[in-house]
Design a protein around this motif. Structure first.
Motif, PDB file in Angstrom:
ATOM      1  N   MET A  11       0.852  -1.176   0.000  1.00  0.00           N
ATOM      2  CA  MET A  11       0.000   0.000   0.000  1.00  0.00           C
ATOM      3  C   MET A  11       0.894   1.233   0.000  1.00  0.00           C
ATOM      4  N   LYS A  12       0.554   2.140  -0.856  1.00  0.00           N
ATOM      5  CA  LYS A  12       1.273   3.402  -0.923  1.00  0.00           C
ATOM      6  C   LYS A  12       0.238   4.513  -1.019  1.00  0.00           C
ATOM      7  N   ILE A  13       0.338   5.482  -0.119  1.00  0.00           N
ATOM      8  CA  ILE A  13      -0.581   6.620  -0.134  1.00  0.00           C
ATOM      9  C   ILE A  13      -0.034   7.636  -1.143  1.00  0.00           C
ATOM     10  N   SER A  14      -0.853   7.990  -2.119  1.00  0.00           N
ATOM     11  CA  SER A  14      -0.439   8.913  -3.182  1.00  0.00           C
ATOM     12  C   SER A  14      -0.488  10.360  -2.688  1.00  0.00           C
ATOM     13  N   THR A  15      -0.030  11.263  -3.558  1.00  0.00           N
ATOM     14  CA  THR A  15      -0.107  12.683  -3.216  1.00  0.00           C
ATOM     15  C   THR A  15      -1.563  13.117  -3.054  1.00  0.00           C
ATOM     16  N   LYS A  16      -2.461  12.482  -3.778  1.00  0.00           N
ATOM     17  CA  LYS A  16      -3.882  12.820  -3.638  1.00  0.00           C
ATOM     18  C   LYS A  16      -4.341  12.585  -2.200  1.00  0.00           C
ATOM     19  N   GLY A  17      -3.986  11.453  -1.632  1.00  0.00           N
ATOM     20  CA  GLY A  17      -4.353  11.143  -0.256  1.00  0.00           C
ATOM     21  C   GLY A  17      -3.642  12.040   0.746  1.00  0.00           C
ATOM     22  N   ARG A  18      -2.347  12.247   0.544  1.00  0.00           N
ATOM     23  CA  ARG A  18      -1.573  13.064   1.480  1.00  0.00           C
ATOM     24  C   ARG A  18      -2.007  14.531   1.442  1.00  0.00           C
ATOM     25  N   TYR A  19      -2.168  15.076   0.237  1.00  0.00           N
ATOM     26  CA  TYR A  19      -2.573  16.475   0.116  1.00  0.00           C
ATOM     27  C   TYR A  19      -4.024  16.679   0.555  1.00  0.00           C
ATOM     28  N   GLY A  20      -4.880  15.712   0.248  1.00  0.00           N
ATOM     29  CA  GLY A  20      -6.270  15.813   0.682  1.00  0.00           C
ATOM     30  C   GLY A  20      -6.373  15.825   2.196  1.00  0.00           C
ATOM     31  N   LEU A  21      -5.617  14.965   2.839  1.00  0.00           N
ATOM     32  CA  LEU A  21      -5.604  14.929   4.309  1.00  0.00           C
ATOM     33  C   LEU A  21      -5.067  16.241   4.869  1.00  0.00           C
ATOM     34  N   LYS A  22      -3.988  16.719   4.293  1.00  0.00           N
ATOM     35  CA  LYS A  22      -3.388  17.987   4.730  1.00  0.00           C
ATOM     36  C   LYS A  22      -4.387  19.134   4.574  1.00  0.00           C
ATOM     37  N   ALA A  23      -5.108  19.151   3.464  1.00  0.00           N
ATOM     38  CA  ALA A  23      -6.093  20.215   3.212  1.00  0.00           C
ATOM     39  C   ALA A  23      -7.252  20.154   4.207  1.00  0.00           C
ATOM     40  N   LEU A  24      -7.697  18.951   4.556  1.00  0.00           N
ATOM     41  CA  LEU A  24      -8.796  18.833   5.512  1.00  0.00           C
ATOM     42  C   LEU A  24      -8.353  19.219   6.921  1.00  0.00           C
ATOM     43  N   VAL A  25      -7.123  18.921   7.274  1.00  0.00           N
ATOM     44  CA  VAL A  25      -6.596  19.378   8.566  1.00  0.00           C
ATOM     45  C   VAL A  25      -6.527  20.900   8.556  1.00  0.00           C
ATOM     46  N   ASP A  26      -6.129  21.483   7.446  1.00  0.00           N
ATOM     47  CA  ASP A  26      -6.085  22.938   7.302  1.00  0.00           C
ATOM     48  C   ASP A  26      -7.473  23.537   7.517  1.00  0.00           C
ATOM     49  N   ILE A  27      -8.480  22.951   6.881  1.00  0.00           N
ATOM     50  CA  ILE A  27      -9.854  23.449   7.069  1.00  0.00           C
ATOM     51  C   ILE A  27     -10.255  23.336   8.539  1.00  0.00           C
ATOM     52  N   ALA A  28      -9.920  22.224   9.153  1.00  0.00           N
ATOM     53  CA  ALA A  28     -10.275  22.022  10.564  1.00  0.00           C
ATOM     54  C   ALA A  28      -9.622  23.082  11.453  1.00  0.00           C
ATOM     55  N   MET A  29      -8.427  23.520  11.100  1.00  0.00           N
ATOM     56  CA  MET A  29      -7.727  24.517  11.915  1.00  0.00           C
ATOM     57  C   MET A  29      -8.188  25.943  11.640  1.00  0.00           C
ATOM     58  N   TYR A  30      -8.541  26.241  10.400  1.00  0.00           N
ATOM     59  CA  TYR A  30      -8.771  27.629  10.014  1.00  0.00           C
ATOM     60  C   TYR A  30     -10.214  27.987   9.700  1.00  0.00           C
ATOM     61  N   SER A  31     -11.145  27.047   9.778  1.00  0.00           N
ATOM     62  CA  SER A  31     -12.508  27.358   9.341  1.00  0.00           C
ATOM     63  C   SER A  31     -13.278  28.210  10.338  1.00  0.00           C
ATOM     64  N   ASN A  32     -13.138  27.961  11.631  1.00  0.00           N
ATOM     65  CA  ASN A  32     -13.910  28.706  12.633  1.00  0.00           C
ATOM     66  C   ASN A  32     -15.380  28.800  12.248  1.00  0.00           C
ATOM     67  N   SER A  33     -15.960  27.683  11.837  1.00  0.00           N
ATOM     68  CA  SER A  33     -17.367  27.578  11.438  1.00  0.00           C
ATOM     69  C   SER A  33     -17.694  28.378  10.175  1.00  0.00           C
ATOM     70  N   GLU A  34     -16.687  28.734   9.406  1.00  0.00           N
ATOM     71  CA  GLU A  34     -16.895  29.438   8.147  1.00  0.00           C
ATOM     72  C   GLU A  34     -16.277  28.620   7.022  1.00  0.00           C
ATOM     73  N   VAL A  35     -16.509  29.049   5.798  1.00  0.00           N
ATOM     74  CA  VAL A  35     -15.917  28.351   4.666  1.00  0.00           C
ATOM     75  C   VAL A  35     -14.466  28.787   4.490  1.00  0.00           C
ATOM     76  N   VAL A  36     -13.684  27.883   3.913  1.00  0.00           N
ATOM     77  CA  VAL A  36     -12.273  28.151   3.634  1.00  0.00           C
ATOM     78  C   VAL A  36     -12.081  28.014   2.125  1.00  0.00           C
ATOM     79  N   THR A  37     -11.413  28.950   1.522  1.00  0.00           N
ATOM     80  CA  THR A  37     -11.207  28.909   0.078  1.00  0.00           C
ATOM     81  C   THR A  37     -10.022  28.007  -0.274  1.00  0.00           C
ATOM     82  N   LEU A  38     -10.087  27.434  -1.465  1.00  0.00           N
ATOM     83  CA  LEU A  38      -8.973  26.619  -1.941  1.00  0.00           C
ATOM     84  C   LEU A  38      -7.727  27.475  -2.129  1.00  0.00           C
ATOM     85  N   LYS A  39      -7.933  28.729  -2.474  1.00  0.00           N
ATOM     86  CA  LYS A  39      -6.800  29.643  -2.645  1.00  0.00           C
ATOM     87  C   LYS A  39      -6.035  29.806  -1.335  1.00  0.00           C
TER      88      LYS A  39
END
Length: 144
Positions: free
Chosen positions: A1-29
């Protein structure tokens, strides 16, 4: 099993949303800028995450993404299975068992390893990663 960049970056992005959303939306930018991930690649990843129901997208000038559930209800296993597929070292479901030895190996080695991999990823949720990151980030000592 090898986790691709899609899995690693997706996980990183969701952790980012969890940290920075404060119950609001977060832009991909903003995720792209903070995490140094191509905005185009994030669009592909978030298309998959939105279709799976892990994130909610909002269009328009004030648009962006938010998590569909609280961070303590989204496991790392759930995220990786959406982005990567089954989390298995050896896919024993698609093996044709030839003899008793192979059956023994499948049941006592590959099935056990696959179960442990899934149990491990399912035992960690986004909230756990956010808390761990915040606690480790606060341990830095700065000297002038």
């Amino acid at each position: 099993m090898k986790i691709s960049t899609k899995g690693r970056y997706g996980l990183k992005a969701l952790v980012d949303i969890a940290m920075y959303s404060n119950s609001e939306v977060v832009t991909l930018k903003s995720i792209s800028a903070r995490q140094n991930i191509s905005e185009g690649y994030l669009e592909q990843i978030f298309s998959t995450l939105r279709k799976s129901g892990l994130v909610i997208g909002r269009k328009g000038a004030q648009g962006g993404y938010s998590l569909s559930k609280p961070t303590n209800e989204i496991t790392i296993g759930e995220i990786l299975r959406v982005l990567e597929g089954d989390l298995v070292l050896v896919d024993v479901k698609n093996l044709s068992v030839v003899d008793n030895l192979e059956k023994c190996i499948n049941e006592n080695l590959w099935d056990v390893i696959n179960k442990n991999i899934n149990d491990y990823f399912d035992s960690i949720n986004l909230e756990d990663l956010v808390n761990k990151y915040k606690s480790e980030s606060n341990n830095f000592i700065y000297f002038i």
